[in-house]
Design an enzyme around this catalytic site. Structure first.
Site, short mmCIF file in Angstrom:
data_model
loop_
_atom_site.label_atom_id
_atom_site.label_comp_id
_atom_site.label_asym_id
_atom_site.label_seq_id
_atom_site.Cartn_x
_atom_site.Cartn_y
_atom_site.Cartn_z
N ASN A 201 6.18 9.11 -3.05
CA ASN A 201 4.73 9.22 -3.21
C ASN A 201 4.17 10.04 -2.05
O ASN A 201 4.24 9.62 -0.91
CB ASN A 201 4.10 7.83 -3.23
N GLU B 178 5.89 -4.74 -12.16
CA GLU B 178 5.52 -4.37 -10.78
C GLU B 178 5.50 -5.59 -9.87
O GLU B 178 4.93 -6.62 -10.21
CB GLU B 178 4.15 -3.70 -10.75
N LYS C 291 2.72 -7.48 -14.18
CA LYS C 291 2.60 -7.72 -12.74
C LYS C 291 3.24 -9.07 -12.42
O LYS C 291 2.90 -10.08 -13.05
CB LYS C 291 1.13 -7.70 -12.33
N GLY D 254 1.90 2.57 -3.04
CA GLY D 254 1.63 3.26 -4.30
C GLY D 254 2.39 2.74 -5.50
O GLY D 254 2.59 3.47 -6.47
N ASP E 145 0.82 -1.23 0.00
CA ASP E 145 0.00 0.00 0.00
C ASP E 145 0.84 1.27 0.00
O ASP E 145 0.50 2.27 0.63
CB ASP E 145 -0.95 0.02 1.21
N GLY F 246 3.76 -6.34 -2.95
CA GLY F 246 4.26 -6.03 -1.62
C GLY F 246 5.67 -5.48 -1.68
O GLY F 246 6.08 -4.86 -2.66
N ASP G 31 -4.23 -4.76 -10.81
CA ASP G 31 -3.22 -3.73 -11.01
C ASP G 31 -2.97 -3.46 -12.49
O ASP G 31 -2.68 -2.32 -12.88
CB ASP G 31 -1.91 -4.12 -10.32
N THR H 65 1.45 0.59 -7.75
CA THR H 65 0.60 0.52 -8.94
C THR H 65 0.41 1.89 -9.56
O THR H 65 0.48 2.06 -10.78
CB THR H 65 -0.77 -0.09 -8.57
#
Length: 241
Positions: A182, A122, A37, A14, A12, A125, A57, A16
């Protein structure tokens, strides 16, 4: 380079959003680019076919890029492994009674490289998330030698998590291509302006001192309800790719 691995200091953070914005900007610069991904968990099932949906994603990447799903997305080349349980990949794989073969991911990347100049891969986690019972994410990336793009933030604890991530990247002999800040957590409950500003300044100084060839980028902040077509421009320095 033709493949960049996008990871983050935690879940979480950022990744993506960063991946999609990088792809959008590079596409606008005329680069033939696609995103991939590594593995996606927490994926829903298509009620009509009973099959796993396209990775969430990947869908978000295309929305940020402003393009429809591509044939390679529909064929699941951009994310061969998708699982229902929203958990660490090694657990989601086990609960699905499946076997994740890293070579399948590698072959998917190579297939994408045939048709695209750059692949943004990507992760799931953080860097040391296990994708199988025996294989950590960063160990897989080390076998491929992909340069790493690390997404961080200004929330409390980010300095520690970022420096630990940098140490892990260095220990495996990988190139730290860039660090992306981010700002999404700058106004979070556990963070304030002083913490966020200090975190950014500390990390920038650390990179200048120990990783002078690494790019520092700052993502533009967007509100959740902002229209995709109105996304702000994401500046990339010359020579980024």
């Amino acid at each position: 380079m033709s493949v960049l691995f996008i990871s983050g200091i935690d879940t979480d953070i950022g990744k993506t959003y960063a991946t999609g914005m990088l792809a959008k900007t590079l596409m606008q610069q005329g680069i033939n680019i696609i995103t991939q991904k590594l593995v996606q968990t927490g994926v829903g099932v298509d009620l009509a076919s009973g099959e796993m949906n396209i990775a969430d994603d990947i869908v978000t990447h295309r929305q940020l890029m402003g393009v429809p799903l591509q044939p390679c997305d529909l064929a699941h080349t951009t994310c061969p492994y998708r699982y229902k349980k929203p958990a660490s990949p090694h657990l989601a794989v086990r609960l699905a009674d499946d076997v994740l073969d890293p070579d399948v991911i590698t072959q998917a990347t190579r297939q994408l490289q045939v048709n695209y100049d750059v692949v943004l891969l990507e992760g799931a986690g953080g860097l040391l998330v296990p994708i199988t019972e025996q294989l950590l994410t960063l160990d897989y990336i080390a076998t491929q030698g992909y340069p790493v793009v690390l997404v961080t933030s200004g929330r409390l604890g980010s300095i520690n998590h970022t420096l630990l991530s940098l140490e892990a990247i260095k220990a495996r002999g990988l190139t730290l291509h860039s660090v992306i800040y981010n700002p999404i957590h700058d106004n979070a409950a556990q963070t304030d302006t002083e913490i966020a500003t200090s975190t950014m300044a500390f990390l920038q100084h650390h990179l200048q001192q120990y990783y002078p060839a690494t790019y520092w980028l700052t993502l533009p902040y967007i509100k959740q309800d902002k229209q995709r077509h109105a996304l702000p421009y994401f500046y990339l320095p010359n020579g980024f790719i």
